[in-house]
Structures are given as C-alpha cells and as structure tokens.
Design a protein around this motif. Sequence first.
Motif, PDB file in Angstrom:
ATOM      1  N   ILE A  62       0.993   4.069  -2.882  1.00 24.35           N
ATOM      2  CA  ILE A  62       0.730   5.491  -2.665  1.00 24.35           C
ATOM      3  C   ILE A  62       1.902   6.335  -3.163  1.00 24.35           C
ATOM      4  O   ILE A  62       1.728   7.348  -3.827  1.00 24.35           O
ATOM      5  CB  ILE A  62       0.447   5.756  -1.167  1.00 24.35           C
ATOM      6  CG1 ILE A  62      -0.906   5.139  -0.798  1.00 24.35           C
ATOM      7  CG2 ILE A  62       0.458   7.239  -0.867  1.00 24.35           C
ATOM      8  CD1 ILE A  62      -1.230   5.167   0.674  1.00 24.35           C
ATOM      9  N   ASN A  63       3.106   5.861  -2.882  1.00 24.98           N
ATOM     10  CA  ASN A  63       4.286   6.601  -3.347  1.00 24.98           C
ATOM     11  C   ASN A  63       4.316   6.697  -4.870  1.00 24.98           C
ATOM     12  O   ASN A  63       4.630   7.735  -5.440  1.00 24.98           O
ATOM     13  CB  ASN A  63       5.568   5.916  -2.861  1.00 24.98           C
ATOM     14  CG  ASN A  63       5.855   6.238  -1.414  1.00 24.98           C
ATOM     15  OD1 ASN A  63       5.431   7.273  -0.909  1.00 24.98           O
ATOM     16  ND2 ASN A  63       6.554   5.343  -0.741  1.00 24.98           N
ATOM     17  N   ILE A  74      -2.793   1.820  -6.772  1.00 24.44           N
ATOM     18  CA  ILE A  74      -2.558   1.552  -5.351  1.00 24.44           C
ATOM     19  C   ILE A  74      -3.051   0.149  -5.012  1.00 24.44           C
ATOM     20  O   ILE A  74      -2.380  -0.628  -4.322  1.00 24.44           O
ATOM     21  CB  ILE A  74      -3.286   2.605  -4.483  1.00 24.44           C
ATOM     22  CG1 ILE A  74      -2.686   3.984  -4.728  1.00 24.44           C
ATOM     23  CG2 ILE A  74      -3.177   2.244  -3.012  1.00 24.44           C
ATOM     24  CD1 ILE A  74      -3.376   5.095  -3.975  1.00 24.44           C
ATOM     25  N   ARG A 101      -5.249   6.050 -10.641  1.00 27.32           N
ATOM     26  CA  ARG A 101      -4.522   6.247  -9.398  1.00 27.32           C
ATOM     27  C   ARG A 101      -4.951   5.217  -8.340  1.00 27.32           C
ATOM     28  O   ARG A 101      -4.149   4.530  -7.731  1.00 27.32           O
ATOM     29  CB  ARG A 101      -4.803   7.670  -8.921  1.00 27.32           C
ATOM     30  CG  ARG A 101      -4.069   8.071  -7.691  1.00 27.32           C
ATOM     31  CD  ARG A 101      -4.572   9.416  -7.213  1.00 27.32           C
ATOM     32  NE  ARG A 101      -3.953  10.513  -7.958  1.00 27.32           N
ATOM     33  CZ  ARG A 101      -3.857  11.730  -7.452  1.00 27.32           C
ATOM     34  NH1 ARG A 101      -4.343  12.008  -6.269  1.00 27.32           N
ATOM     35  NH2 ARG A 101      -3.286  12.685  -8.151  1.00 27.32           N
ATOM     36  N   LYS A 102      -6.273   5.091  -8.196  1.00 32.14           N
ATOM     37  CA  LYS A 102      -6.828   4.189  -7.188  1.00 32.14           C
ATOM     38  C   LYS A 102      -6.450   2.744  -7.497  1.00 32.14           C
ATOM     39  O   LYS A 102      -6.006   1.987  -6.617  1.00 32.14           O
ATOM     40  CB  LYS A 102      -8.356   4.352  -7.175  1.00 32.14           C
ATOM     41  CG  LYS A 102      -9.050   3.557  -6.108  1.00 32.14           C
ATOM     42  CD  LYS A 102     -10.566   3.724  -6.207  1.00 32.14           C
ATOM     43  CE  LYS A 102     -11.157   2.691  -7.152  1.00 32.14           C
ATOM     44  NZ  LYS A 102     -12.605   2.851  -7.360  1.00 32.14           N
ATOM     45  N   SER A 160       1.710   6.174  -7.026  1.00 31.33           N
ATOM     46  CA  SER A 160       0.529   6.680  -7.697  1.00 31.33           C
ATOM     47  C   SER A 160       0.168   8.099  -7.274  1.00 31.33           C
ATOM     48  O   SER A 160      -0.185   8.917  -8.102  1.00 31.33           O
ATOM     49  CB  SER A 160      -0.601   5.691  -7.398  1.00 31.33           C
ATOM     50  OG  SER A 160      -1.826   6.253  -7.648  1.00 31.33           O
ATOM     51  N   VAL A 161       0.287   8.390  -5.996  1.00 27.61           N
ATOM     52  CA  VAL A 161      -0.096   9.722  -5.532  1.00 27.61           C
ATOM     53  C   VAL A 161       1.073  10.690  -5.624  1.00 27.61           C
ATOM     54  O   VAL A 161       0.956  11.796  -6.133  1.00 27.61           O
ATOM     55  CB  VAL A 161      -0.619   9.670  -4.082  1.00 27.61           C
ATOM     56  CG1 VAL A 161      -0.993  11.065  -3.608  1.00 27.61           C
ATOM     57  CG2 VAL A 161      -1.816   8.732  -3.988  1.00 27.61           C
ATOM     58  N   LEU A 189       0.832  -1.200   0.000  1.00 27.27           N
ATOM     59  CA  LEU A 189       0.000   0.000   0.000  1.00 27.27           C
ATOM     60  C   LEU A 189       0.870   1.255   0.000  1.00 27.27           C
ATOM     61  O   LEU A 189       0.642   2.191  -0.764  1.00 27.27           O
ATOM     62  CB  LEU A 189      -0.912  -0.014   1.224  1.00 27.27           C
ATOM     63  CG  LEU A 189      -1.913   1.126   1.324  1.00 27.27           C
ATOM     64  CD1 LEU A 189      -3.010   0.952   0.296  1.00 27.27           C
ATOM     65  CD2 LEU A 189      -2.502   1.211   2.715  1.00 27.27           C
TER      66      LEU A 189
END
Lengths: 332, 322, 528
Positions: free
Chosen positions: A125-126, A229, A225-226, A128-129, A121
């Motif tokens: 996040i790193n 992740i 993005r979602k 994609s976000v 996770l």
Amino acid sequence: MTLLEAPARESTGGGLASAARNRLQQLLAFASLIVICGFFSVASRYFFTYGNFTAILFSTVVIGTLAIGTTFVIISGGIDLSIGTGMALCAVMSGVFLVDLGLPLALGVPAAILFGGLIGLVNGINVSVFKIPPFIATLAMMLVAGGLALVLSDSAPIYFTDVEGYVELSTGSLLPGVEFPNAVLVLLGAALVAGVLLTKTVLGRYTYSMGSNEEATALSGINVRKWKIAIYAFAGLFIGLAGVMISARLGSAQPATGMGYELQAIAAVVIGGTSLSGGKGSIVGTLIGALIISVLNNGLQIMSIPQEWQNVILGCVILVAVYADMLRKKET
Amino acid sequence: MKARKIGAALAGAAVALTLAACGSGDASGSGGGEEPYIAIVSKGFQHQFWQAVKKGAEQEAQKRGARITFVGPATEQEVEEQMNMLTNALAKQPDAIGFAALDSRAAAPLLNQAQSSDIPVIAFDSGVESDIPATTVATDNKAAAAEAAKQLSERLGGEGKVALVVHDQTSLSGTDRRDGFVEWMKENAPGITVLDPQYGGGDQLESTNITKSILSANPDLDGIYASNEGSAIGVIKGVQEAGRDDVTIVGFDSGTAQIEAIKDGRMAGAVTQNPIGMGEQLVDAALKALDGQQLPKAIDTSFYWYDKDNIDDPKIREVLYE
Amino acid sequence: MEPLLEVEGVSKSFPGVRALSDMRLDLRHGEVLALVGENGAGKSTLMKLLSGIHSADAGRFRLEGRPLEVTGPAEALELGISIIHQEFNLMPHLTVAQNIFIGREPRRWRLLLDERALNAKAAELIERLGLPLDPGAVVGDLTVANQQMVEIAKALSYDAKVLIMDEPTAALNDVEVATLHELIRRFVGTGMGVIYISHRMEEIKAIADRVTVIRDGEYAGTLDSHATTTREIISLMVGRTIAGDARPEGVRDDRPVLLEVRGLSTKSLLKDVSFDLRQGEILGFAGLMGAGRTEVARALVGADRSDGGTVTLRGTPVRIGNPADAVRHGIGYLSEDRKRFGLLLDQSVKANISLASLRERFATAGFVRDKAARARAGEYVGTLRIKTPTLEQQAKNLSGGNQQKVVVAKWLVKDCDVLIFDEPTRGIDVGAKEEIYQLLNELAGQGKSIIMISSELPEILRMSHRVVVMSEGRVTRVLESDEATQESIMHFATLRPDENPEDAAELGIDAGPAGSASPEQARKAGRS
C-alpha cells in the motif's frame, strides 16, 4: 504444440533461441553450483557426505524462503528491505500466538504466516497507493518491524518449549527411514508453489509485465496499483513462513535477529540471475543462488578458511555472478 | 560471445579458488597430522574481546601441539548463523568442540549430535543449559557487574544518581551485566538512584548519543556504568562532548581506548574478564577431556577490577587486551 | 454514409498553452486518413484525448454515429480505439503472445494461465493477419519492425474499429515500410479506419486516401492525397500568418568564421555533418523531430561520443571529449530541457548563475566568496532584465523566460563565446519569447556566436542569419537568410536520401542503386 509449429512459420525462430538461451543461463548457474561442490569435495573429505548435504540444505531454508518471496518483488521492479526484521517480527508473533495466547499449532502457524502477509500488504500500500519509493517504504518497515519485534517480546526470546510439535516442523523428519529435516521439505514445497504461481498464473504474468514496462502494462488496461499490492502481500507470506521456520529451528523467537538477512536474500536472488531492474528472473535460479551461498559458507568453513576471507570470497562470487549477467544482457 | 561468458565464469572461479587457497594455507598446512583438532564456535568474531579469546586459545594450542579453528557470527543476534557454524564444525569431525552459546536451548539438538559422536563439548563464556558440556569455562558476569556497582557506589559515597548504558537487552551477557549492577545497587546502596537502563547495541556512536541525551535530561547525574567496551568508549565520548568532568564512569572489559581513559582519569575504572585466560583454559580443558581426565563442573576465569592505581600491576597487565 | 469517427469543435488547454482549438476531423469506414502538422501542432494532444489520457475542454466525439466518451486507456481499447504510440508500449521480457494478450490471458480456474490456449490464440491471430511472427519469441529479441508488428497485432486483437498510428515508420527501412503498408491495406479492407500520423510526404501519398492538416492546434483543411502535391500539403501545414514581420538583424556575409565543423558522425544517427559558425551570427538549425539537430549539439560539446569529424575553433583544431572540454573552449550548451539539464530548481538565482564558474571565479582555496558571486549575479540580473524579487529566489519560482535568462547568465559568467540554444523558447509564453529573441540579438550584436536549434519555423526565419537544414542525420542544405522560407526549409527537411533515389540525386549523394533519378519531378522549391 505451438512450439513445434513455430519453426515452420517464416519466422526468425526467436522463440526457440531465447528459450534455449534462458535455459542455458540456468544451466550455467547450476553448473557453477556443481563446480563449486566438486571443488569442495576434492578439497575436504568431510564435504561430500550425506550428513553434510542435508546440513547445507537445512542452512538454506530461512534465506531460501525469504529469497523466494522477494524474487517476486524484485521481478516486478521493486525491492523489499523489510524481510529480515519482518521475519523476526513474524517469529515473535508466532510466539505470541502459540505461547502467550496458547493457540493450537494448526491455527497459530497459519496466523504467523498471514501476519507476514500483513507486513507485505502494508509495504504494498505504501509503495502503490502512497507512491513511496520501494527502497524507502521497506526501509521504514524494516525499522518498524525490528522495533515491534522487541516491544512485543519484551526484548527477550520467546521459547516454544511447551508447544508440542513446533520444533519438529523444522527439525523433525517426516520422510520415513531417512534423516531429512522437514524444514527442507517446507522450502521445496514453498519453491514449488512459488514457481507455479510465477510461471502459470496471472499474478506471475503481471509480475513480469510490470517489471518489464510498468507504463505499458497500465496502458494495456491492467490495474497496476492493485496487482502491485498483491505482489508485496504475497511476498509477505514468505516472510511469515521464514519467521516460523527460523523460530522452529531455534526453538525460540529471537526478537533481535534478522538484520542483514534481507541483503543475503537479495544476493541469492541476484546470483540466481534475477535482474534488479525487473522483468526477468526465476524461482529455480533463486534457489540455486541461495544454495551457492550456503555451499560456499559451508565449504569454506569445512576447509577451515579463516572467517575474514570467507566474506571476501562470497563478495567476489556475487560480483562475478552479476557481471556475467551483464555480459549476457549486452549480447541481446 | 559465449566464449566471453564462460571466460567470465572461469575468471570468477579462479579468483575464488585462489583466495581459498591462500586462505587455507596456514590451516591445512599445519593440519595434516595426528595432533588433536578443537573446533571453537564463539559468540562473536570481530570484537577485541573475542579476538583476545582466540589469541589465548591459539597460544595454548600451539604450546600443547593442538590445532584449532575459531569462528563466530558477525553480531550476537545471529543465532541461526551460529547454528550453521556449529553444524559445519561438527561436520569436520573434530576431536573436541568449544562452544559459547548465543541461545543455549537452540543448540540442544546439535549438542546431542556431538554427544552421540563422542565429541566432548566445552562450554565457554556463558553456560549452556544442558549436562552435555564437560565443563563451562566462564566468568560470572553478574558478580563482575556487582563489583562495578560496588566500586561506583564507593566513589560516590553511597549517594547520587547513576545511569546505565548497556550493550544489549537480549543476550545473556547483556542482561547479566545489567541485572548484576542494578541488583547490587538496590540491595546495598539505598542512597543511590538508578535510572532505567539504555541500550546502545555496543556501538560507540550510538552509545555516545545515548549518553548525551541522558546528561541533558539529568543534569544532576553523578555516575554512569557502561556494560562493555563499545558502550564504555561511547560513554566517555558522550560525557566529554557534553562538557562534563564531574561524572564518574565505570566500565567493562578493556581495549586501548578504555585503558587510556582510565590512565588519564576520564574514567574511574572498569571490571575486566580474562579473555586470553579464557581461551587458554578452554583449550586446556578440551585437551584434558580428550585425555579422559575428570573436569570440575565449572572453571571460573575470574574477573578483576582495575583502575589508575593497579593498572600497571603485572597481574592486571596480563588480563588486559589492547 | 456516416463517418466512422467524427471529431467536432474540440478544444483543449493546458496551463499557459492552448493545445487544440475547434479541431475537427472525420474518418470514414475503410480509409487511411493521414494527419499531418508541424511539431507541436496538436497531433499528440488529439491522440491523448482519443485514448482517454486527457479529457477535452469542449467539443464532441462520435464513433459510428454514437457519442463517444473515453475515460481511460482500458476503456478506449474496449470501445474499439487502439493507439500505437511512437514509443512502443511493449514488455520486452515477455513473449509475443504474452504481449498481445496482456490483461486478457486465457485462464483455467480463474487464476491459472492457459499458456497453450494463449499461444494458439496468438498463432491464429498472427496467421489471420499474415504477420511474420513467432508467438513464443521474446519481444526484446525482435527487430524494431517486428516489434511494430506485435503492436499492430495487439491493437487489432481488441477488434479495433479505429487504429491510430503515431509515426509508425520512424525506425523502419524501405522494405519494412512496404510490408507495413501492405498490412494496413489488408486490414483497412475490412471496413475499419486508420489515422496515420507521419511527417514523410511520399509515404502519406502512398498509403493515405485523404490528408487532414492541423496547424497551431486548429483544423487547417483536408485534401485528397492523390490529387494534391506535396508542396500543397506543406504550404497548408506552415501557412500560418506570422505575427509581425520581424526579420533577422545584422545579417552580413563578411563575418569571420569562428567554429568549423567537418564530417561529424555518430554511430547512431549523424552522417558527415559539416557547417561553419561565424563570429556574431545566429545560425539556425531546422529539421523535423529526429533529424539529428540536438544530436549535433550533443556530439559537438562531447556529451555524446562522435565517431568521426573535426572541430576547428579560431583556426586551431580542438578535441572535445566531454562537456567540460567544451566549456573550457568557451562553448556552452543550453539544453531544451532546462528543468532537467539546465537549472538547479531548488537553488537560488545566485547559486545557479555562479555555479559553472564557482571554482575559477568565486572561490579561494575551496571557500566560496559569496560576495563576489552575489555582485556578479546581480550585474547579470540587471543586464539580462531577469525578473526576480531577490537573488535568493529559488529558480523554480521564476517564469520560463526568466529561467532561460538565468541559464544564459550562467554561461555568460563563464565567458562562453559560442552559445548553443536548444529550443530556447520551448515552454515560454508568447510575450516572453520576444524578450528572448531580443536577448539573442543583443548577444550576437556583442559578438557572441549563437547556434539556435528550433522546431518552430517562424522562430528560425525570424532569427537566423543562416539556416542549417537537417534530415535523417544529414545536413541537407545551408540556406542564406534571403533564400530561407517556410517552403524551402520544409522541402529540405523532408528529403530522404537513404530511401529515395531522387532525393539522393538532388543532394548529390550516391545512394546505392540510385541512377534512375527523374529530374522532371525535382522539387525546386528551395532554390529560389
């Protein structure tokens, strides 16, 4: 049924042709596995025995589990370098849950596996976000996880001697009447679940879709993005599972192990025909790739080939596998 | 196109098999016959130390008409890899197994398997927590590290500040060599301050960097102890790069660079095990076990302190490897 | 009846560029509306506004009489606006059915895909549209034409009311174009509207009901496509008033030939490209997007492989296999994408200027002689009037025009006699453009030979001593300065000899079953 109708339409029949081609490639990988096995069977009388085959399958479990998880990441166009030390961290966490905190097996093992999901996770996040390139994000995680594994274990192995039934997760034999390690059943179960998820679910479809053309996927209204992740987190569960399996096999969580496992897992994925640029690959292929590596390791050692040469041969096999894949691609 | 693909696959297979064939030439060539076969699974493979053990084992095997194979994982952290190697060694149905456990408890099921197939196991380098091995051929690492501590303390006159650069914090050899040193100092040298151990993974460059930071943090440092060959070379380099010549260095193991440093005085001395002897005694013990002879519980391969003065002593010469 | 889609008074600016200003357009139910304009006229900006990728600064959109506000691609699709981009947005590894319904897969128990239902749905859609597609085929294996069909099926599967197609026939042959047009007519019959963006005049006349022309980001007019001639459309497209009436300087026809290119061909595009470049002249290269102008430059300097052709420099044949060979012969190529191919953005002006000649001029035994490099760079900063506070300024901090000058300086230091400028004023604001023009004239005046590739007709007319016009990989005409007009260039740039026998006949090319050229239709606009 549509498959049967297809040729009737005034089409090129491309569906059948490409399906056949994909199957052919998997057959080809499988055939080379058979050829390698055949060669070793002739070369050494110790190779072709039931005991040795279970030994080969047993030795595939950890790399195979890691490779299955990372297949998702690679098909989606990413890469995960943190799986090796991440696995060591999950093994340590398993020790923390079961030995230090004394949780029951039914709670501690899922917790360790979920911890792997947590690692994934954070990677997701790193990537994609925060838009950190996967290579860098997971390289950093590789270092973080490796360090944390040492910190949390006080740099000493955690032994599961007092945890009833933990070692049996790996070395026990659930199948009645035959010597067949549970670990192999776990690997096959994990492969089955992953295979279904990859081919039959939305998660799998978007994994291929993003790896094939991320921008087009986004323009089709999918929350890239979602889902990215989700893919990393899902792959992380396999890091956790591998951590449990390696520590169960060894009866201890080795905090300093794991470095280099990521490269072997990636090699298995690549030998299995998954493209490093994304969009293409399969769980069966990855499993075959992992088996080819194990069989080579096992066979070469059984033939008493000096260790220096074993790596040379393994490297050559990877080159050939990737080259064959490129030739195949050029055809289309 | 299809032909090309299959061609590529065949070419690959050919390469692999050719390599396999040339690789196997010596092993299977001398194999064939009735001579006893000892499969040795070591802790490592690439390091000079393990190569010296391998050399000793090979020499003894040749002398006695036995056949050996020698494998070990790339680093001393790869416990699982070692398990796979031990599994594969057992699959070859050897007459005896030589085994240096990275984590002795992990190997228990495999050792049971060896026992049930009547394959004697000789443990070497470090003990196995099990009564299956017929004997253990090893050096007492703790005692050897204590000897290094004693020598350093003597050279510093029982006073000063010393640091440790250790190769590993998880393996038994790493912790023994660290604890043996620290404990001796604590008990016998009240005048010497021992800094917290630092770990360089046995990597020369890493150990060099560690040494330099220790020196800049502790300008008043008097001595450094390095726990294996890679650490020792790193420490020597680090002290040199920091421009210091007043730091007394003691080390562990041998190897060309360390021997050179001792000869020209950059290093005070080192303790060495006897890796070649370890290999010889390992094979010797295995053959004795095959003959059904009774073996002692432990065979000590001993250690030696060597410095500028005794380095050319034939007895020392014999145990050093380059 | 009220229009299907209305666009009114829409404006959009990007930093330094006014892309659209007071643009309007109306699309009726059941019609195909062609949208035409020069490269950079603002067509793609308009599309991006409609698809929600950008939002407008001013103006309003109405769909079926209701105000329309789009915030993203997904929403545009939902509202019934589908766009087929020039670059396909397909996943090559997935099947036709999977591509069409990506993001909207039929599912069982929320998570599991129902592949059978998916294929059945796709088959039904394909059947309805009458497309020659197999739902199970992998898209990457299909021909470009069939991939186009997949895009259309995907767009229509959203129950689109408005379908926007950007150059849908760019990669199709005649038969495929005919199939596509037939398909468009079929679904337009159901009351939806199509905005058809294209450069190809005869196609527009064949498929469109009306033509809306956009020029410089502004609405130029809407014509009935059947009642207007191609010439009228073109003149509306280019008919802007050119700022000033500057003409090329130093046009002479007695200049010696420096570079001779004969029969240059590449596998992908170029066919038998021949032209001469004379000493001290500016040779303009005009043509539509994809005509092959940049490809000529790249093949000439060896950046792309050419299949055939000879290059003669000062009377001696030369072989140029890679850009390094080209530079050795004094041919420098200034890419249209300065930031990617021309400059080291994070390096100083000095480093950029001296880069190409570092080894020959500014180094001794591998060590850079910084002083010499600095002196030389300083010299060019002076003569080219590069505005930079110091030689150490990072290139990325300069304005577009000054960046372009830095690139020029780099090639001048290298002693290049032939300079190929690809879109020399792209991304450079109006005032600085004039500076670049002046620089080009000065360079030509000093005897440098210049090839200037440009998509801006006024720029071509303003600068070129002669104009090479290209279309579809061929040189369709080399115009002298006095015969070059917007109309004549546009005429030759839109000839399509491969598809159109009349065009082939006009160019004297034997294109298959051409024999039936009808000279009464010959458009002689270019031969004034």
